[in-house]
Each structure stands twice: as C-alpha cells, then as structure tokens.
Design a protein around this motif. Structure first.
Motif, short mmCIF file in Angstrom:
data_model
loop_
_atom_site.label_atom_id
_atom_site.label_comp_id
_atom_site.label_asym_id
_atom_site.label_seq_id
_atom_site.Cartn_x
_atom_site.Cartn_y
_atom_site.Cartn_z
N ARG A 59 0.96 4.80 -6.03
CA ARG A 59 0.91 3.59 -5.20
C ARG A 59 1.70 3.78 -3.91
O ARG A 59 1.31 3.30 -2.85
CB ARG A 59 1.38 2.37 -5.97
N TRP A 60 2.85 4.49 -3.97
CA TRP A 60 3.65 4.73 -2.77
C TRP A 60 2.92 5.69 -1.82
O TRP A 60 2.94 5.52 -0.60
CB TRP A 60 5.02 5.28 -3.11
N LEU A 63 0.09 3.68 -0.26
CA LEU A 63 0.64 2.72 0.69
C LEU A 63 1.06 3.42 1.99
O LEU A 63 0.78 2.94 3.08
CB LEU A 63 1.83 1.98 0.08
N THR A 67 -0.77 2.74 5.62
CA THR A 67 -0.03 2.16 6.75
C THR A 67 0.09 3.16 7.90
O THR A 67 -0.20 2.82 9.04
CB THR A 67 1.37 1.70 6.32
#
Length: 138
Positions: A59-60, A63, A67
């Motif tokens: 997930r990191w 993300l 971004t």
C-alpha cells in the motif's frame, strides 16, 4: 569529489534540465496524460528488471507511485500543456520538498528537526526571490 563523480553530477544536471524542454516539445504532439503514462512506462519498465522491490507494505509503494509518479507529473504535464514554461515547471516541481516533509510528519510520525525547518526556509526564500525576479522581468 573525483573528476568522474563531478562529470556524473554534471550529466544528471543536464539531463534534469533538458527533461523539461523535451516534455514541452512532446506536449505539442500528444495529450499530457498520454505523454505522462509513456514517460512512466519507459522509466518503470527497465527499473523493475534491475532494481529490487523495497521491503515495504504494498500500500505504501502504491501510494508513493500514485502521488509522485502519477499525481505530481499529471499536474505538471497538464500545466505545461496549457502554457507553463519549462524553466518555471522545473522550479515549481521542487516545491515537492515542502509536501514531503509535511506528509512525513503528519502520516509517518517523522519529527521535524531544526535542520529540516532551516532547509525549508532557505528553499522558500529561493522560490520567493525567483518569484520576485519574475515580476520584474515581465
């Protein structure tokens, strides 16, 4: 630094600077999101063959990719397609430093150190000087 290291640093500076000119030229022939997607694919595909995936939760990683790679460059390419000059785009992109520090403090619990704040102050002063100079040039 050795002459080889200085030469490599110079190559990085030249490639970084020319990157924005190439983007501006590319935007004459294709939509900003398509050019951004192609740029991402051409950068990511070779990287996944040679660079080991970081040992962080997926997930990191997603993300970060959404971004930095998608969000940041989607807005950059769009801004350049509607008239932002390449030189200004390269400077505005450096505002990432402010967001990186803010998000690291808010979401990751990083502590703000005096050196971080001093660095942001110097960066803000530089951007302010450039902005004031830009008003005089117009």
């Amino acid at each position: 630094m050795s002459p080889k290291d200085l030469l490599l640093a110079l190559v990085v500076i030249i490639v970084w600077g020319l990157n924005f000119v190439v983007i501006k030229i590319g935007l004459h022939d294709m939509p900003p999101m398509l050019l951004g997607a192609l740029r991402f694919m051409l950068a990511a595909f070779p990287a996944v063959l040679f660079i080991k995936r970081p040992q962080i939760p997926l997930r990191w990683l997603l993300l970060y990719g959404l971004t930095i790679s998608l969000g940041q460059f989607a807005f950059l390419f769009y801004a350049m397609s509607v008239g932002m000059p390449a030189g200004l785009a390269s400077l505005v992109l450096q505002s990432q430093a402010f967001f990186t520090l803010l998000f690291a403090a808010l979401f990751l619990g990083e502590r703000l150190r005096l050196a971080n704040l001093f660095g942001l102050l110097v960066a803000a002063a530089g951007l302010l000087l450039i902005g004031l100079q830009g008003d005089r040039l117009m």
